[in-house]
Design an enzyme around this catalytic site. Structure first.
Site, PDB file in Angstrom:
ATOM      1  N   ASP A 152      34.219  38.896  36.527  1.00 11.60           N
ATOM      2  CA  ASP A 152      34.837  39.676  37.603  1.00 11.60           C
ATOM      3  C   ASP A 152      33.784  40.470  38.375  1.00 11.60           C
ATOM      4  O   ASP A 152      33.831  40.552  39.614  1.00 11.60           O
ATOM      5  CB  ASP A 152      35.875  40.644  37.022  1.00 11.60           C
ATOM      6  CG  ASP A 152      37.128  39.937  36.527  1.00 11.60           C
ATOM      7  OD1 ASP A 152      37.324  38.756  36.876  1.00 11.60           O
ATOM      8  OD2 ASP A 152      37.905  40.570  35.775  1.00 11.60           O
ATOM      9  N   ASP A 167      29.424  28.803  31.631  1.00 11.88           N
ATOM     10  CA  ASP A 167      29.655  28.244  32.958  1.00 11.88           C
ATOM     11  C   ASP A 167      28.433  28.482  33.843  1.00 11.88           C
ATOM     12  O   ASP A 167      27.321  28.583  33.343  1.00 11.88           O
ATOM     13  CB  ASP A 167      30.913  28.859  33.572  1.00 11.88           C
ATOM     14  CG  ASP A 167      30.769  30.370  33.808  1.00 11.88           C
ATOM     15  OD1 ASP A 167      29.715  30.947  33.451  1.00 11.88           O
ATOM     16  OD2 ASP A 167      31.709  30.974  34.355  1.00 11.88           O
ATOM     17  N   PHE A 219      32.222  31.918  27.686  1.00  9.43           N
ATOM     18  CA  PHE A 219      32.507  30.577  28.199  1.00  9.43           C
ATOM     19  C   PHE A 219      31.348  30.122  29.076  1.00  9.43           C
ATOM     20  O   PHE A 219      31.151  30.637  30.175  1.00  9.43           O
ATOM     21  CB  PHE A 219      33.824  30.594  28.967  1.00  9.43           C
ATOM     22  CG  PHE A 219      34.850  31.477  28.313  1.00  9.43           C
ATOM     23  CD1 PHE A 219      35.289  31.218  27.024  1.00  9.43           C
ATOM     24  CD2 PHE A 219      35.335  32.604  28.964  1.00  9.43           C
ATOM     25  CE1 PHE A 219      36.199  32.044  26.402  1.00  9.43           C
ATOM     26  CE2 PHE A 219      36.246  33.447  28.350  1.00  9.43           C
ATOM     27  CZ  PHE A 219      36.689  33.164  27.071  1.00  9.43           C
ATOM     28  N   ASP A 254      32.861  38.522  28.676  1.00  6.03           N
ATOM     29  CA  ASP A 254      32.808  37.410  29.627  1.00  6.03           C
ATOM     30  C   ASP A 254      33.704  37.690  30.828  1.00  6.03           C
ATOM     31  O   ASP A 254      33.275  37.556  31.991  1.00  6.03           O
ATOM     32  CB  ASP A 254      33.243  36.115  28.943  1.00  6.03           C
ATOM     33  CG  ASP A 254      33.197  34.913  29.868  1.00  6.03           C
ATOM     34  OD1 ASP A 254      34.069  34.825  30.763  1.00  6.03           O
ATOM     35  OD2 ASP A 254      32.305  34.063  29.716  1.00  6.03           O
TER      36      ASP A 254
END
Length: 367
Positions: free
Chosen positions: A344, A270, A268, A339
């Protein structure tokens, strides 16, 4: 119906619960174009490059740490704030959560001023501040995750949204007006196209992750995350993809999280994953871009730098995935898990003050 005839409705429910699609396996493969476009961006980038040795080293490290931590899609539900129920209320919660999952970074360098939410004796920032705010609203008897409420002009007011996203600090939640617009738009689209139900939206995808992503980006303008690079339309679809991924992880690949083509979902794109990939030596920036990022200057949404950062990150995670698969053929690791793990891990590094480069700063509803 005679005793010898099958109950088609019961069979349909059984197929869904077991993630079995009754359609022929020869059906046309559905594509979101995200991975194809990411490779194109990588091949034409001049300010962001991939380091082959760094990527292979990162793949080895990611695999080793994921094994040590027993990291899997079940880790998603272990996060304190992620919903635990496996029902429609959780589907609606995840939909709203990912509808609003964008732009939490603060313009201030003082952590005490970051947008934050106090919930059950803890203070949450970033993505977790959003999740905490939604839980807090529900506990205050605000039906914030109910789609019909989003189009109730009498009760769903700007002032109510300001109250729901009230901050513990002096900084308000970024892009509040855009968040209000996204919620209202989603409410209208669900009402007009899906009889007001997120479950109906999911059902139309027929257990296909790519189909659900394309439904989201076709019907909901606020999910259609694209840009133009070298005169080519580039598909990122970050929030549409993460909605699918969160459903898959929450429901552990069953029920509403059952997708036969889940491995078509990419990472994703970002601002945290590029930061982590740079820290791992996978991504290299041109001197001008690196100077811009290190000096905390904003990178305009849709500009060449931003597209390169996002596209090369998607392709880099894909290469990490392929290297893990090459070294460990029996590994059950997709781009989603990589991802989640990188995100994390990056958050842990930030909390411990171990980040080696800031994340790039872009104000956008896309991430």
């Amino acid at each position: 119906m005679s005793d010898s005839e099958p109950d088609e409705e019961l069979l349909s429910l059984l197929r869904q619960s077991l993630c079995i699609n009754g359609e022929s396996s020869s059906s046309t493969v559905i594509d979101t174009k995200v991975l194809e476009d990411a490779e194109y961006v990588y091949a034409h980038s001049i300010d962001v490059a991939l380091d082959t040795y760094g990527t292979k080293a990162a793949a080895a490290m990611v695999w080793e740490l994921m094994q040590e931590k027993n990291y899997s899609f079940k880790t998603w539900s272990e996060h304190t704030l992620h919903p635990k129920a496996k029902d429609e209320s959780t589907v609606n919660f995840i939909f709203l959560m990912d509808l609003l999952n964008f732009c939490f970074w603060s313009g201030s360098q003082d952590p005490a001023k970051y947008f934050s939410v106090d919930y059950h004796g803890q203070t949450f920032t970033g993505y977790w501040s959003l999740v905490a705010a939604l839980h807090r609203a529900l506990e205050e008897d605000v039906p914030i995750t109910t789609p019909s409420f989003w189009i109730n002009e009498t009760e769903f007011t700007d002032d109510l949204l300001k109250h729901i996203f009230r901050s513990t600090s002096s900084d308000p939640i970024p892009l509040l007006d855009q968040r209000v617009h996204c919620i209202r738009e989603a409410g209208r689209v669900l009402a007009s196209d899906f009889d007001g139900s997120v479950l109906n939206l999911i059902s139309q995808a027929n257990n296909s992750a790519a189909s659900l992503i394309n439904l989201l980006t076709t019907h909901f303008p606020c999910f259609n995350d694209t840009a133009t690079f070298e005169s080519k339309s580039i598909h990122f679809q970050k929030r549409a993809q993460i909605f699918v991924a969160d459903l898959w992880a929450c429901f552990e690949g069953q029920s509403y999280g059952c997708f036969q083509d889940i491995d078509t979902v990419t990472m994703f794109a970002d601002y945290r994953i590029p930061q982590m990939l740079h820290s791992l030596g996978c991504l290299r920036y041109s001197p001008s871009l690196e100077n811009h990022v290190r000096n905390l200057k904003e990178v305009e949404s849709g500009c060449s730098w931003e597209v390169q950062l996002r596209g090369c990150s998607i392709w880099c995670v894909e290469l990490i995935r392929r290297e893990i698969a090459r070294q460990h053929p029996k590994a059950n690791v997709n781009a989603i898990l990589i991802d989640f793990f990188l995100y994390d891990t990056m958050k842990e590094r930030v909390d411990e003050g171990l980040e080696t480069i800031p994340h790039h700063r872009t104000r956008s509803i896309w991430y």
